[in-house]
Enzyme design. Sequence first.
Site, PDB file in Angstrom:
ATOM      1  N   THR A 133       0.900  -1.140   0.000  1.00  0.00           N
ATOM      2  CA  THR A 133       0.000   0.000   0.000  1.00  0.00           C
ATOM      3  C   THR A 133       0.945   1.197   0.000  1.00  0.00           C
ATOM      4  O   THR A 133       1.584   1.492   1.007  1.00  0.00           O
ATOM      5  CB  THR A 133      -0.940  -0.013   1.224  1.00  0.00           C
ATOM      6  OG1 THR A 133      -1.747  -1.193   1.150  1.00  0.00           O
ATOM      7  CG2 THR A 133      -1.840   1.209   1.248  1.00  0.00           C
ATOM      8  N   PRO A 134       1.107   1.847  -1.156  1.00  0.00           N
ATOM      9  CA  PRO A 134       2.257   2.740  -1.401  1.00  0.00           C
ATOM     10  C   PRO A 134       2.128   4.147  -0.816  1.00  0.00           C
ATOM     11  O   PRO A 134       2.006   5.135  -1.548  1.00  0.00           O
ATOM     12  CB  PRO A 134       2.329   2.769  -2.925  1.00  0.00           C
ATOM     13  CG  PRO A 134       0.913   2.614  -3.364  1.00  0.00           C
ATOM     14  CD  PRO A 134       0.296   1.671  -2.365  1.00  0.00           C
ATOM     15  N   CYS A 135       2.210   4.258   0.489  1.00  0.00           N
ATOM     16  CA  CYS A 135       2.172   5.572   1.123  1.00  0.00           C
ATOM     17  C   CYS A 135       3.363   6.430   0.715  1.00  0.00           C
ATOM     18  O   CYS A 135       3.304   7.653   0.832  1.00  0.00           O
ATOM     19  CB  CYS A 135       2.085   5.431   2.639  1.00  0.00           C
ATOM     20  SG  CYS A 135       3.377   4.439   3.385  1.00  0.00           S
ATOM     21  N   HIS A 136       4.415   5.807   0.185  1.00  0.00           N
ATOM     22  CA  HIS A 136       5.567   6.591  -0.276  1.00  0.00           C
ATOM     23  C   HIS A 136       5.212   7.474  -1.470  1.00  0.00           C
ATOM     24  O   HIS A 136       5.933   8.410  -1.781  1.00  0.00           O
ATOM     25  CB  HIS A 136       6.751   5.670  -0.624  1.00  0.00           C
ATOM     26  CG  HIS A 136       6.515   4.779  -1.794  1.00  0.00           C
ATOM     27  ND1 HIS A 136       5.883   3.557  -1.679  1.00  0.00           N
ATOM     28  CD2 HIS A 136       6.813   4.929  -3.107  1.00  0.00           C
ATOM     29  CE1 HIS A 136       5.817   2.991  -2.874  1.00  0.00           C
ATOM     30  NE2 HIS A 136       6.364   3.806  -3.763  1.00  0.00           N
ATOM     31  N   ARG A 137       4.081   7.219  -2.118  1.00  0.00           N
ATOM     32  CA  ARG A 137       3.653   7.999  -3.286  1.00  0.00           C
ATOM     33  C   ARG A 137       2.830   9.226  -2.913  1.00  0.00           C
ATOM     34  O   ARG A 137       2.253   9.862  -3.789  1.00  0.00           O
ATOM     35  CB  ARG A 137       2.870   7.110  -4.253  1.00  0.00           C
ATOM     36  CG  ARG A 137       3.702   5.992  -4.825  1.00  0.00           C
ATOM     37  CD  ARG A 137       2.927   5.124  -5.788  1.00  0.00           C
ATOM     38  NE  ARG A 137       3.710   3.952  -6.132  1.00  0.00           N
ATOM     39  CZ  ARG A 137       3.193   2.769  -6.433  1.00  0.00           C
ATOM     40  NH1 ARG A 137       1.875   2.617  -6.477  1.00  0.00           N
ATOM     41  NH2 ARG A 137       3.978   1.748  -6.709  1.00  0.00           N
TER      42      ARG A 137
END
Length: 166
Positions: A133-137
């Site tokens: 779940t790409p919270c880095h984006r």
Amino acid sequence: MLKYRTLDTQAGPLTVVVTGTGAVRAAGFTADVADLTDLIHPSLREPLEPNDDVGPVTDHVRSYFDGDRSALEAVVVEQHNGGEYMRHAWQVMREIKPGAPVTYSEFARLSGRPAAIRAAASACARNAVAPFTPCHRVLRLDGSLGGYRWGLSVKRFLLDHEAALA
């Protein structure tokens, strides 16, 4: 019983905790599984055992770092650490495409609550299954990185990796 494995990646060690069916319950750029156990909702905690076989997660992670930007999208995740909005926000976060980061404001809008920027930021902070779940984006309004549980150098690496493949 939950299984875990630490994978070597270009961004650093990535430990994944998976269920017997292969769903990721916790993941992060750490070699210490203890860093992940508190991220798992108490109702989903089970005994942990190290295991080299964490199912197809290993292949998806390798494919992602080998250049398949969409490989992580195929990984099933299972987290429960919030109410209805939080679960919805995590699903929306999974739809943010690699190489196309959004701001916290845009993420709040995409999540259906344009004024709830703090709630959107909280969804990022409480995400237990990075990078699946790409919270880095999700970035600050000025394009700066903001925070990242696993360190800004890891966040920068992931964003650069995805941008280079665009």
